[in-house]
Enzyme design. Structure first.
Site: not given
Length: 554
Positions: A241, A325, A387, A390, A409, A416
């Site tokens: 990231d 990304e 998340c 979950c 959750c 990051d």
């Protein structure tokens, strides 16, 4: 608009109005097709860059060569523009090379003879390549080169230099350029592949006055051993990231701090800039201060490049799959206007100081060299909001929020690190999608890029900057791809196409897709094979700039 003129009338216009003579050599010889460069299997082109220290005579000759290359490039551009705008005649590389011969015979430009003819022809070849890229739609219209803003460079092909390898020090050589009699004083910081002559040399000079010699060679680069997780055959993957608080954050929580080199030398740069503006224009003192500023900027760039080089090499050696990304860097660097223009200008400086583009560039070619896979996830994938525990998608987060708690959750995430984990999971899903469709014995491509489905593009029209980052993807050529399983089916791609895959399924609930990029993409198009399920087949989509159009499958 008048039609293009060709034939005898075009030859007359070139001869009488443009000063381009007819083809004189080999007029009666039958035309034979050109033979392409035959490379040994597994060889790749690699550039080694060395610094050298020329003598005063060599420096003067190289300065004159730089000016001659720049003048020939600008004059060739002006000639081609004049030929089309005034006479509707197209000029190519051969015509501009014949015009170069005429320029050398004119007394006013006879100084062109003092530069090597091969170097000047390479300058015209660069101009022809710029027009080719413009006609393909991959770059803008060629612009004139400026003495104060363009980089000083000269390219020497094999006939423009003498290369004598040193038997006592394999990998080094004595290099003598055309129009020079003394070898260059090159500082060989590393050894070249012994026993091979370079394909071409490029001599450059930066704004700090440093001379560099770039040597292009063809060598076999051995891939690194495959990296697997302990106790199995699953490839080791890492999610990256990119950010500004930390330059790079890995999925295991490790962070590469942002060096902030421009901020570190901000006061020194400001002092030198003030001193520069106090000097009279054209004076020697102003030139001295300008050179000091250039040396400082060159030092900052060298430190940044070395840092990224070491970090990317470490990542490529330790991991088999790297996931990043697709950042819209060009869009993020918008103009600083309005009330918050100072904050926007500071943000632009921080983005430029981070060097995201250089980091991704190094990852691309290193993964292609050493047998690694680089997966570029679509920019609209919600890596920060989702998340990682979950997979619940949360609300938008302000940039100032560095930690957040999932409402589903209750897990607390570092902003990051959570994004890096999501990118790694999404990248591995794409990796296994490609790997499942490969024939036996084939390995996944060295780079895969995620591109959304037509339905999702209809909701969010793609911008022109979608291909600004990562246009040149070093993926391997796949001749046949077919993947079945899990409701995903990728139809057969035509021979010679390069296949990359990508979904936006997690964000939009749509289907995965595979993109086949090949010769048809040379006109700015991509053939996208859409798969909504094993029983539904859709034809290729022709995506041109500004609109998406569909045509029936063949």
């Amino acid at each position: 608009m008048a039609d293009r003129i060709s034939g005898e009338e075009a030859r007359r216009i070139k001869r009488e109005h443009l000063g381009v003579g007819d083809r004189a050599k080999h007029r009666t010889r039958a035309a034979t097709p050109l033979k392409g460069l035959v490379r040994e299997p597994g060889t790749q082109q690699r550039v080694y860059r060395f610094r050298f220290y020329p003598t005063p005579g060599q420096a003067a000759q190289l300065t004159q060569t730089f000016g001659a290359c720049r003048w020939v490039y600008n004059e060739g551009l002006a000639l081609r523009v004049k030929a089309w705008e005034e006479h509707r005649v197209s000029l190519g590389l051969a015509e501009t090379c014949r015009a170069l011969t005429g320029w050398k015979r004119v007394p006013a430009t006879a100084w062109l003879r003092e530069a090597s003819s091969t170097v000047l022809q390479q300058s015209l070849r660069h101009l022809d390549g710029a027009f080719s890229r413009f006609f393909k739609g991959s770059s803008k219209y060629p612009q004139r080169k400026s003495k104060h803003r363009s980089r000083d460079s000269a390219t020497y092909v094999r006939t423009g230099f003498r290369w004598v390898e040193d038997p006592e020090r394999p990998g080094t050589a004595s290099v003598t350029l055309a129009k020079q009699s003394v070898p260059l004083d090159v500082r060989w910081s590393r050894a070249l592949p012994s026993g091979q002559s370079p394909v071409k040399l490029a001599v450059t000079r930066d704004r700090a006055g440093r001379f560099f010699l770039s040597v292009l060679v063809e060598e076999v680069i051995a891939p690194l051993p495959e990296a697997f997780l302990p106790g199995g055959r699953e490839p080791k993957a890492v999610g990256l990231d990119l950010g500004l608080a930390a330059l790079v954050t890995l999925d295991d929580g490790e962070k590469l701090p942002h060096p902030r080199l421009l901020k570190k030398y901000e006061k020194q740069l400001a002092s030198l800039q003030r001193s520069l503006h106090r000097k009279r224009k054209g004076s020697k003192n102003r030139g001295k201060v300008r050179e000091r500023i250039a040396r400082l900027y060159a030092s900052i760039a060298d430190v940044r490049r070395d840092l990224l080089d070491q970090f990317t090499t470490h990542l490529v050696r330790e991991n088999q799959v790297l996931v990043v990304e697709d950042l819209p860097i060009a869009n993020l660097l918008g103009a600083a206007t309005g009330e918050n223009r100072r904050r926007k200008a500071a943000l632009n400086r921080s983005i430029l100081d981070a060097g995201w583009g250089e980091l991704l560039r190094q990852l691309r070619y290193k993964c292609a060299w050493y047998g690694r896979t680089l997966v570029i996830v679509d920019r609209f994938f919600p890596s920060t909001r989702r998340c990682s525990a979950c997979h619940a998608k949360g609300p938008k987060l302000d940039v100032s929020i560095r930690e957040w708690t999932c409402a589903e959750c209750g897990a607390t995430h570092d902003r990051d690190t959570n994004a890096a984990v999501n990118l790694r999971d999404e990248g591995m899903r794409l990796y296994w999608t490609v790997a499942a469709g490969l024939p036996a014995g084939r390995v996944p491509p060295s780079a895969s890029r995620s591109i959304g489905c037509p339905a999702s593009r209809a909701r969010r029209p793609p911008s022109r900057a979608v291909r600004a980052l990562g246009d040149v993807v070093a993926e391997r050529r796949l001749r046949h791809v077919r993947a079945e399983g899990g409701g995903h089916r990728v139809q057969q791609a035509r021979p010679g196409l390069r296949v990359v895959v990508g979904p936006r399924a997690h964000q939009y609930g749509q289907c995965p897709a595979a993109v086949a990029q090949g010769p048809d993409a040379g006109k700015g198009r991509e053939n996208l094979v859409h798969a909504h399920g094993a029983s539904k087949q859709a034809g290729p989509t022709i995506r041109s700039r500004g609109a998406d159009r569909r045509r029936p499958g063949r």
